[in-house]
Design a protein around this motif. Structure first.
Motif, PDB file in Angstrom:
ATOM      1  N   ASP A   3      -5.569  47.361   4.866  1.00 59.88           N
ATOM      2  CA  ASP A   3      -6.481  48.172   4.338  1.00 59.88           C
ATOM      3  C   ASP A   3      -7.576  48.413   5.575  1.00 59.88           C
ATOM      4  OD1 ASP A   3      -8.304  49.476   2.841  1.00 59.88           O
ATOM      5  OD2 ASP A   3      -9.442  47.886   2.035  1.00 59.88           O
ATOM      6  N   LEU A   4      -8.028  47.188   6.071  1.00 65.83           N
ATOM      7  CA  LEU A   4      -9.310  47.179   6.837  1.00 65.83           C
ATOM      8  C   LEU A   4      -9.239  47.851   8.319  1.00 65.83           C
ATOM      9  CD1 LEU A   4     -10.892  43.807   5.945  1.00 65.83           C
ATOM     10  CD2 LEU A   4     -11.543  46.347   5.104  1.00 65.83           C
ATOM     11  N   ARG A   5      -7.604  47.570   8.709  1.00 65.86           N
ATOM     12  CA  ARG A   5      -7.330  48.037  10.374  1.00 65.86           C
ATOM     13  C   ARG A   5      -7.566  49.671   9.956  1.00 65.86           C
ATOM     14  NH1 ARG A   5      -1.787  49.068  13.547  1.00 65.86           N
ATOM     15  NH2 ARG A   5      -3.039  49.964  15.087  1.00 65.86           N
ATOM     16  N   ALA A   6      -6.988  50.117   8.920  1.00 64.34           N
ATOM     17  CA  ALA A   6      -7.052  51.857   8.902  1.00 64.34           C
ATOM     18  C   ALA A   6      -8.757  52.119   8.985  1.00 64.34           C
ATOM     19  CB  ALA A   6      -6.473  52.355   7.552  1.00 64.34           C
ATOM     20  N   LYS A   7      -9.582  51.452   8.467  1.00 58.74           N
ATOM     21  CA  LYS A   7     -10.788  51.633   8.361  1.00 58.74           C
ATOM     22  C   LYS A   7     -11.660  51.253   9.772  1.00 58.74           C
ATOM     23  CE  LYS A   7     -11.245  51.216   3.261  1.00 58.74           C
ATOM     24  NZ  LYS A   7     -11.471  50.109   2.303  1.00 58.74           N
ATOM     25  N   GLY A   8     -10.963  50.289  10.525  1.00 55.07           N
ATOM     26  CA  GLY A   8     -11.591  49.800  11.762  1.00 55.07           C
ATOM     27  C   GLY A   8     -12.864  48.948  11.351  1.00 55.07           C
ATOM     28  N   PHE A  32     -13.259  41.959   7.819  1.00 56.55           N
ATOM     29  CA  PHE A  32     -11.953  41.123   8.293  1.00 56.55           C
ATOM     30  C   PHE A  32     -12.102  39.925   8.883  1.00 56.55           C
ATOM     31  CE2 PHE A  32      -8.442  40.796  11.601  1.00 56.55           C
ATOM     32  CZ  PHE A  32      -7.355  40.520  10.567  1.00 56.55           C
ATOM     33  N   GLN A  33     -13.308  39.700   9.483  1.00 56.18           N
ATOM     34  CA  GLN A  33     -13.437  38.654  10.328  1.00 56.18           C
ATOM     35  C   GLN A  33     -13.345  37.348   9.336  1.00 56.18           C
ATOM     36  OE1 GLN A  33     -16.841  38.655  13.028  1.00 56.18           O
ATOM     37  NE2 GLN A  33     -17.155  36.452  12.488  1.00 56.18           N
ATOM     38  N   PRO A  34     -13.934  37.108   8.319  1.00 56.22           N
ATOM     39  CA  PRO A  34     -13.922  36.049   7.472  1.00 56.22           C
ATOM     40  C   PRO A  34     -12.522  35.705   6.989  1.00 56.22           C
ATOM     41  CG  PRO A  34     -15.438  37.450   6.609  1.00 56.22           C
ATOM     42  CD  PRO A  34     -14.804  38.113   7.739  1.00 56.22           C
ATOM     43  N   ARG A  59      -3.373  37.136   1.581  1.00 56.00           N
ATOM     44  CA  ARG A  59      -4.149  37.531   1.258  1.00 56.00           C
ATOM     45  C   ARG A  59      -4.950  38.283   2.722  1.00 56.00           C
ATOM     46  NH1 ARG A  59      -6.335  33.365  -1.193  1.00 56.00           N
ATOM     47  NH2 ARG A  59      -7.473  32.853   0.485  1.00 56.00           N
ATOM     48  N   CYS A  60      -4.778  37.620   3.578  1.00 57.74           N
ATOM     49  CA  CYS A  60      -5.368  38.310   4.829  1.00 57.74           C
ATOM     50  C   CYS A  60      -4.526  39.315   5.465  1.00 57.74           C
ATOM     51  CB  CYS A  60      -5.401  37.184   6.019  1.00 57.74           C
ATOM     52  SG  CYS A  60      -6.184  37.675   7.729  1.00 57.74           S
ATOM     53  N   PRO A  91      -3.154  37.929  11.344  1.00 56.30           N
ATOM     54  CA  PRO A  91      -3.324  37.731   9.970  1.00 56.30           C
ATOM     55  C   PRO A  91      -2.232  37.196   9.252  1.00 56.30           C
ATOM     56  CG  PRO A  91      -3.368  40.248  10.658  1.00 56.30           C
ATOM     57  CD  PRO A  91      -3.193  39.123  12.035  1.00 56.30           C
ATOM     58  N   GLY A  92      -0.908  37.494   9.731  1.00 53.64           N
ATOM     59  CA  GLY A  92       0.068  36.890   8.982  1.00 53.64           C
ATOM     60  C   GLY A  92       0.399  35.286   9.275  1.00 53.64           C
TER      61      GLY A  92
END
Lengths: 494, 494
Positions: free
Chosen positions: A113-118, A123-125, A106-107, A407-408
């Motif tokens: 997705d969120l890295r691309a958006k910065g 992302f933190q939770p 999931r992370c 994340p992995g």
């Protein structure tokens, strides 16, 4: 006989590993785009079969019983490594592994997705969830192995590596690099002021670059009857020792990135192709670990492939394939380029260790609970400013969000990269002590002495020794930063 | 719930089938030559896992219990097909299967060597061993299924096919062809006397031919997001429905053989790509059998791909890719060439059935014990002289040694080829009854009506019906030779 039962089990597990390795390589190279869902389903199912068979309750009894049988020295070594492998595989409850796998997947998906958006805030939770589980994991592994929590995580990737040994070596390297990076950059600027960088741009069709890559692979020892070169989005070395699949990616405007990628993966491939075949189904016959594996890829890419002696031989080969008649003075400034940057995977061999040491420090604090995920962006920024004079505070995508490892759920893996670079330099130094004319051999396109040395000292040893033992036996000494430091000084300091 | 247990089992089996299918396709296309031994070992091991899981003793109880559960009509069909599959898989004792597998492999290996040497004498004892085991196998299958021995063998490949139904249809076709082949050859000679055959030779680079092949595949309905085209020594259709791997081989001096191979394999691929996805893990969701599968490949290759209407659309496509501006009168004589020959795989659609019917007759006699292997060369020669006026007495390599099927122990398979050809003609006739303007659609490059008809009648049905039931439902009548005969008369008789 219990040893024989384990041998049979290892053959079944090898078949599943074979399938997973080829299916994995195929997915990245030849699979139709629409085949992904079914492929993922099949691979998850096969992984499940592997895990169930490798952790069946009767195996612990077989291991104990085999220990009482009359075994040859090699069989005893095989059993020892099997036991280590089995302990690492069974020390977490199945319920926990499932929960952790779900959180990691999931992370990782969220990260893409969120890295691309910065978007660090969203992302933190998810990362907090992964870190909480890693702390649990580390505690359980520590309990089972009698190690500290962080050492227990590293043990999965490099048996025998301990923070107590690595930390002082990394500290010495960090101190050196903080002074050396500005010096190397100054010297590069001086050289370029005298002789401007000549662009190597042109038009290099993929099939020509591929031909060049294959010629280089074969020259440095890749057995083309037991492996191949394909194209994928990210270069990798996969497959099985009897059929090693390496990949690269091509840009038609320049050739150096594809070629350096090929040399790097060829380094991994040589290790795989030269492991002891009789034990290929046992852990004993497999590559020792991530740091040693990286030392083999970096040996070929950095110690050989960026060595001026290598380019004395390689330039005519490049000319033959690409029709470009460059001089050493044209090519070396590209091959030895140093640049401060935010992104680890883009870093050169001088700045790369600073990226890794930062992660090594931070992930130990995360695992120990001395650092919380919420404070990671500040800690990262402080580290980057300290090491490289760059800030990431307003750019988390190029800061703590840049890597897939955390994340992995892969904590304890990062040090392997820089340990590999240091080990490669130390192996090179030992090789040159034994064979002072190595540069001349390489300049003549003769890689046999280099490879014989590595085959004897590293490849043929499989997983017989722990990572530090293997280095000690191969080079005659413990891991020592001075070899890598001397290497950087020689290449970038004059 | 037992049905759910079977569903879980089917998912595990599907994962192993997925691995075996991709590993098999990969072996023929991308594997390094030195990877063969380990690949064979891994695939044998995975096949063993498949067999053990698919024949576990508890499964019979699950089947019985599931039969008493409240099942939807589709689930009931799935259970029925699962039971059939399970019975076929479990009706031979494991000890016998191992003995037979060893004999088949040995005979196949021997065949590869001795066929090249034309050495029947050394080959005969090995084939006798295989035939003895096939007689045993047929008796056991017959006992388990309540069928005659030969029908029980055919049941593996085409459920529901019975010699009592096929023999009269083949007899009618044979009687027709013995007259028709000489007529068709005479007419071909007359046409060529008037207008000599124009060679289609030239230089056709592989990448151009590949581009043409991909364009044709896509036009006739191949989903390129769920499949691909590669090169292999023998063309095949492999992989899995979500990622169908078809192959061809190229000669740069002519384009027609590679293209016809691609169209043939595309026919197989369309069937696989359009099977019912929700049941992909159950036997219900798989292709019905070998004869129906061959009817799909021959539908595309012969009914579409050698139809003059198709070439009205295809010639400009060929021109676009190969830069050759041929006329219909140039191309059709090549596409419709008839030739008497000794070798089945080289035969055209007019003479091919005679090769198959000969094998069908001989293998029934071999299984029944009416013919012994020692007498096979004479019987083969007599059959070939009767059907095609050719002798094989001094050339066993091009007689009873030409096919891998019998050395490999596959008896009851040969009829599928000609049944497929007849079914394709019958399907075409039914399609044209429903859509009289089919030729015009195809000439306009529109294959949607053709494919919608086939999707509804054949592809989406998976294994819901026995082979004869599927044909009856799809075409409104039992298998009838007159459709194929009319097809040949129309194409080759005028």
């Amino acid at each position: 006989m219990s040893f024989q039962k384990l041998d049979d089990l290892c053959r079944r597990l090898e078949a599943l590993e074979h399938a997973l390795a080829i299916l994995g390589a195929d997915e990245a190279t030849h699979m139709a785009v629409g085949g992904g869902d079914k492929r993922a389903e099949a691979m998850a199912m096969l992984s499940g079969m592997y895990h169930r068979q490798a952790t069946a309750p009767e195996i612990a009894d077989w291991i104990d019983a085999a220990g009482k049988e009359a075994l040859s020295e090699e069989q005893a070594a095989a059993l020892r490594e099997f036991r280590r492998h089995h302990t690492n595989l069974t020390c977490l409850p199945a319920e926990f592994v499932e929960r952790q796998t779900a959180a990691r997947l999931r992370c990782e998906q969220l990260w893409r997705d969120l890295r691309a958006k910065g978007d660090w805030t969203s992302f933190q939770p998810a990362l907090e969830g992964v870190v909480a589980l890693v702390r649990e994991e580390a505690a359980m592994r520590a309990e089972a192995l009698g190690l500290s929590p962080y050492d227990a995580l590293m043990e999965q990737y490099d048996p025998g590596n301990r923070a107590a040994d690595i930390t002082p070596v990394f500290a010495e390297l960090k101190t050196f690099l903080k002074d050396f990076v500005p010096q190397a950059l100054d010297m590069q600027a001086e050289r370029r002021a005298k002789r401007p960088l000549k662009p190597l741009s042109g038009t290099y069709p993929v099939d020509r670059q591929r031909g060049l890559g294959l010629a280089m692979m074969e020259a440095v020892g890749f057995d083309l009857t037991r492996g191949s070169l394909s194209v994928s989005h990210h270069p990798f070395c996969g497959g099985v020792p009897s059929d090693v699949r390496i990949t690269t990616r091509y840009r038609t405007t320049e050739f150096l990135s594809a070629l350096m990628g090929i040399l790097h993966e060829t380094g991994h491939a040589l290790y795989e192709q030269n492991l002891p075949q009789d034990w290929s189904h046992w852990p004993l016959g497999k590559a020792r670990g991530m740091a040693i594996h990286e030392s083999q890829s970096l040996f070929v890419e950095k110690q050989i492939g960026r060595n001026p002696a290598f380019w004395r031989w390689a330039l005519p080969v490049v000319d033959r394939h690409l029709g470009e008649n460059w001089s050493l003075d044209d090519i070396l400034p590209h091959v030895h380029q140093v640049e401060r940057g935010l992104i680890r995977v883009d870093a050169d061999e001088v700045t790369y260790p600073l990226h890794v040491i930062l992660r090594y420090e931070l992930e130990q604090d995360l695992v120990a609970g001395r650092l919380e995920v919420a404070d990671l962006p500040d800690a990262w920024d402080a580290g980057m400013r300290d090491c490289l004079g760059l800030s990431t505070l307003d750019n988390p995508a190029d800061g703590p969000m840049q890597d897939v490892h955390w994340p992995g759920g892969a904590f304890g893996y990062f040090p392997s990269y820089t340990l590999g670079a240091m080990m490669a330099a130390q192996q090179w130094a030992a090789l040159v002590r034994d064979h002072p004319d190595t540069d001349d051999s390489i300049a003549g396109g003769d890689f046999s002495t280099v490879n014989d040395w590595r085959r004897t000292r590293i490849w043929s040893q499989g997983s017989r020794w722990s990572t530090p033992e293997l280095m000690q036996r191969a080079t005659g000494e413990k891991l020592d930063a001075r070899h890598f430091i001397a290497h950087l000084q020689k290449r970038y300091g004059s």
